[in-house]
Scaffold this motif. Structure first.
Motif, short mmCIF file in Angstrom:
data_model
loop_
_atom_site.label_atom_id
_atom_site.label_comp_id
_atom_site.label_asym_id
_atom_site.label_seq_id
_atom_site.Cartn_x
_atom_site.Cartn_y
_atom_site.Cartn_z
N ASN A 99 5.01 76.18 -3.75
CA ASN A 99 5.22 75.04 -2.88
C ASN A 99 5.75 75.40 -1.50
O ASN A 99 5.98 74.53 -0.67
CB ASN A 99 6.12 73.98 -3.55
CG ASN A 99 7.45 74.54 -3.99
OD1 ASN A 99 8.02 75.40 -3.33
ND2 ASN A 99 7.94 74.04 -5.11
N VAL A 100 5.91 76.71 -1.22
CA VAL A 100 6.35 77.11 0.12
C VAL A 100 5.17 77.21 1.08
O VAL A 100 5.35 77.22 2.29
CB VAL A 100 7.10 78.46 0.06
CG1 VAL A 100 6.13 79.62 -0.12
CG2 VAL A 100 7.94 78.67 1.30
N SER A 101 3.95 77.29 0.54
CA SER A 101 2.79 77.57 1.38
C SER A 101 1.54 76.97 0.77
O SER A 101 1.45 76.79 -0.45
CB SER A 101 2.62 79.08 1.55
OG SER A 101 1.39 79.41 2.16
N ARG A 102 0.57 76.71 1.63
CA ARG A 102 -0.75 76.26 1.15
C ARG A 102 -1.60 77.42 0.66
O ARG A 102 -2.72 77.21 0.18
CB ARG A 102 -1.48 75.53 2.29
CG ARG A 102 -0.73 74.35 2.90
CD ARG A 102 -0.76 73.13 2.02
NE ARG A 102 -2.09 72.59 1.91
CZ ARG A 102 -2.63 71.73 2.79
NH1 ARG A 102 -1.94 71.34 3.84
NH2 ARG A 102 -3.85 71.26 2.60
N LEU A 103 -1.11 78.65 0.81
CA LEU A 103 -1.91 79.81 0.44
C LEU A 103 -1.01 80.92 -0.11
O LEU A 103 -0.96 82.03 0.42
CB LEU A 103 -2.72 80.32 1.64
CG LEU A 103 -3.83 81.32 1.32
CD1 LEU A 103 -4.94 80.64 0.53
CD2 LEU A 103 -4.40 81.94 2.59
N CYS A 104 -0.29 80.64 -1.19
CA CYS A 104 0.49 81.68 -1.86
C CYS A 104 -0.47 82.58 -2.63
O CYS A 104 -1.30 82.10 -3.41
CB CYS A 104 1.50 81.05 -2.81
SG CYS A 104 2.88 80.23 -1.99
N HIS A 105 -0.36 83.88 -2.44
CA HIS A 105 -1.30 84.80 -3.07
C HIS A 105 -0.67 86.18 -3.23
O HIS A 105 0.38 86.46 -2.68
CB HIS A 105 -2.59 84.89 -2.26
CG HIS A 105 -2.39 85.35 -0.85
ND1 HIS A 105 -1.93 84.51 0.15
CD2 HIS A 105 -2.58 86.55 -0.26
CE1 HIS A 105 -1.84 85.19 1.30
NE2 HIS A 105 -2.23 86.43 1.06
N GLU A 106 -1.35 87.05 -3.95
CA GLU A 106 -0.83 88.38 -4.26
C GLU A 106 -0.92 89.30 -3.05
O GLU A 106 -1.89 89.23 -2.27
CB GLU A 106 -1.62 88.99 -5.40
CG GLU A 106 -1.57 88.21 -6.70
CD GLU A 106 -2.75 88.55 -7.58
OE1 GLU A 106 -2.60 89.44 -8.44
OE2 GLU A 106 -3.82 87.94 -7.39
N PRO A 107 0.05 90.20 -2.89
CA PRO A 107 0.00 91.15 -1.77
C PRO A 107 -1.28 91.99 -1.75
O PRO A 107 -1.84 92.24 -0.68
CB PRO A 107 1.23 92.03 -2.01
CG PRO A 107 2.18 91.16 -2.77
CD PRO A 107 1.31 90.31 -3.65
N ARG A 108 -1.75 92.41 -2.92
CA ARG A 108 -2.94 93.27 -2.95
C ARG A 108 -4.19 92.55 -2.43
O ARG A 108 -5.10 93.18 -1.90
CB ARG A 108 -3.19 93.79 -4.36
CG ARG A 108 -2.23 94.87 -4.81
CD ARG A 108 -2.66 95.46 -6.13
NE ARG A 108 -1.74 96.46 -6.61
CZ ARG A 108 -1.74 97.74 -6.24
NH1 ARG A 108 -2.64 98.15 -5.35
NH2 ARG A 108 -0.87 98.58 -6.74
N VAL A 109 -4.27 91.25 -2.64
CA VAL A 109 -5.42 90.50 -2.13
C VAL A 109 -5.37 90.44 -0.61
O VAL A 109 -6.38 90.65 0.07
CB VAL A 109 -5.46 89.10 -2.75
CG1 VAL A 109 -6.56 88.26 -2.10
CG2 VAL A 109 -5.69 89.20 -4.25
N ALA A 110 -4.19 90.17 -0.06
CA ALA A 110 -4.05 90.20 1.40
C ALA A 110 -4.43 91.58 1.94
O ALA A 110 -5.12 91.69 2.96
CB ALA A 110 -2.61 89.86 1.80
N LEU A 111 -3.98 92.62 1.25
CA LEU A 111 -4.31 93.99 1.67
C LEU A 111 -5.83 94.20 1.70
O LEU A 111 -6.37 94.74 2.67
CB LEU A 111 -3.65 94.98 0.72
CG LEU A 111 -3.95 96.46 0.96
CD1 LEU A 111 -3.40 96.91 2.30
CD2 LEU A 111 -3.37 97.31 -0.18
N ALA A 112 -6.50 93.78 0.65
CA ALA A 112 -7.95 93.98 0.57
C ALA A 112 -8.67 93.24 1.69
O ALA A 112 -9.61 93.77 2.31
CB ALA A 112 -8.47 93.50 -0.79
#
Length: 535
Positions: A99-112
């Motif tokens: 609920n802090v963000s509209r796009l909470c996701h895993e660090p590795r996905v951001a990295l990719a």
């Protein structure tokens, strides 16, 4: 010593550094990009901090390339993960449903996704990326930076980087100190800035807390209790003067009201913005989105891990390292407390031994298991041609005026409350409303240095206004504007100061930002007059 040259030398591959590189590359320039860890992405990856963004981020408030990154994250989950039909068809998929963000996701996905954005420029050698590389010295002459020596940790090799422009995208403004660039750390005084929430006296060692984040999942009935941290007995009783209970507890000061608030791990699974319990606050993977019965993973970036015992800037190397080690130990102590002593939400005694540290998620499974690097909220800041003050953006400070200051030299926009975490000198939260704001070009121009530009949190803001200029999409916008400015100057044989001071050039540069790179330079009127909401 090996020599490397490019049009732009970008030190730091956090969000600002990546955006700076992308802008320059797209405008035809060559770039060397260095990164101290082995992951690019800064806050989103190596620091394991899900994005803090504008409440209107899906419709406005970021550049086209940041929007492409966000869509890239959603596309990655759709292409590579076993999503439920509902999740797959959701155009606003929030992988973690945090609920802090509209796009909470895993660090590795951001990295990719970030690596994919850089890949075309690596293959044609327009971009050189140097991982596990940090700056160690800088050479200057008069008002110019001539070169930076960096240490490549795996080889132990020192390399000399040179080029017409240098961009500081480090998390702490390292180049400002190495290059003897005029800068500020810590808190300015009211006498200096006139800001309502500034301190009565300046204090360089009054800096926002650092936090060493980590990821966990929870398997009820199993035991993943870590070894007791060496200073756990200290941390389990430590209570800042302004804290309503020991810091290792479920109680902390509300950031806005400063009144005691209690928020435990699982008792209020609400997914609305800023609601619910700590588990759902920064959850980065929601098991209900997937068909393979995987569980939730949450990122721990909570008040309990704000390290308050001292700053990491303006102190000697030994003290710097001591505070970094202290931040790591505080985070591990919180985990151990949650596993062994925390009051349970279901009344079944104490502790959640099923909490499992997910170093595999943060890329540190073979080490301490926390994020690769510490989350730094406040960097060294340039003394700029123009400094953004609370009076330019704060609702209270603007004394009844509607909207933030309008800057003719705008190079981007952002929106967030002025949000300062408790400080290394014992000051409580400062969290006050601000208007949706612009990023003035003058804040990117150092008062003296001609070929160094800030590409992140080190722009011309104050201790106070850093609180709303430090978030993910704003850092990206700052970096992208800085990279575009350097490329624009090289392409037209200008200098940044000249672009800022000459209306014709400034407007030409702004057209480059909007037409070639997809920037927004002002907020839509309906949003410009909406103050940042609290929680």
């Amino acid at each position: 010593m090996r020599e490397y040259t490019a049009d732009l030398i970008v030190i730091g591959a956090g969000l600002g550094g990546i955006a700076a590189a992308l802008a320059a590359l797209r405008l035809g320039r060559s770039v060397i990009l260095t990164e101290e860890t082995d992951w690019i992405g800064g806050q989103l990856t190596a620091q394991a901090v899900p994005p803090d963004e504008s409440v209107w981020i899906e419709e406005s408030g970021c550049t086209a390339s940041y929007r492409a990154f966000r869509e890239g994250v959603r596309s990655y989950y759709r292409q590579h993960y076993p999503l439920t039909p509902e999740a797959r068809s959701d155009p606003w998929l929030n992988p973690g449903a945090g609920n802090v963000s509209r796009l909470c996701h895993e660090p590795r996905v951001a990295l990719a996704v970030l690596e994919a954005m850089l890949a075309p420029y690596l293959s044609n050698r327009q971009l050189q990326l140097m991982l596990e590389t940090r700056p160690v010295t800088a050479q200057t002459h008069a008002d110019r930076l001539l070169g930076v020596e960096v240490l490549h940790a795996p080889s132990g090799e020192t390399r000399h980087l040179s080029g017409p422009y240098f961009l500081d995208a480090t998390e702490t403004g390292e180049l400002l100190e190495l290059g003897q660039v005029e800068h500020v750390i810590g808190a300015e005084s009211q006498r200096q800035t006139g800001e309502p929430h500034a301190l009565s006296e300046a204090d360089p060692l009054n800096q926002q807390a650092i936090s060493w984040c980590f990821a966990v999942d929870h398997l009820e009935g199993q035991d993943f209790t870590i070894s007791k941290p060496e200073r756990y007995d200290f941390w389990r009783t430590y209570q800042p003067d302004f804290w309503p209970a020991p810091q290792l507890s479920w109680s902390y000061p509300h950031p806005i009201t400063l009144r005691p608030v209690t928020r435990d791990l699982f008792s209020n699974p609400v997914e609305t913005p800023h609601g619910g319990d700590l588990w759902h606050y920064r959850r980065i993977l929601a098991g209900r989105h997937f068909t393979d019965q995987r569980g939730d993973i949450t990122a721990v970036n909570w008040p309990q891990i704000d390290y308050l015992l001292g700053p990491i800037l303006g102190v000697g190397p030994e003290e710097h390292e001591r505070h970094l080690a202290g931040a790591r130990e505080l985070s591990l102590s919180l985990l151990y407390w949650m596993q062994t002593e925390a009051p349970r939400h279901d009344g079944r005694g104490q502790g959640y031994p099923g909490l499992r540290l997910r170093g595999d998620v943060t890329g540190t499974a073979d080490g301490h298991g926390l994020a690769k690097s510490v989350y730094v909220r406040e960097a060294r800041r340039i003394q700029a041609v123009f400094t953004v003050l609370e009076q330019h953006v704060g609702v209270e400070a603007r004394q009844g005026q509607v909207g933030a200051e309008v800057f003719e030299d705008s190079v981007g926009i952002g929106q967030y409350r002025i949000d300062l975490h408790p400080s290394s000198r014992g000051r409580n939260y400062v969290d006050v409303a601000s208007w949706p704001f612009q990023i003035p070009l003058g804040a990117l121009i150092p008062v003296r240095m001609e070929n160094l530009l800030p590409a992140g949190k080190s722009l011309g803001v104050t201790h106070i206004t850093n609180g709303c200029y430090r978030l993910h999409p704003v850092e990206w916008n700052i970096g992208e504007a800085a990279g575009a400015l350097a490329a624009f100057c090289l392409n037209g044989q200008h200098v940044p100061r000249q672009v800022h001071e000459t209306p014709r050039l400034r407007q030409e540069f702004q057209r480059t930002l909007t037409d070639a790179l997809g920037f927004g330079l002002q907020w839509p009127e309906a949003l410009r007059v909406q103050p940042s909401p609290g929680f």
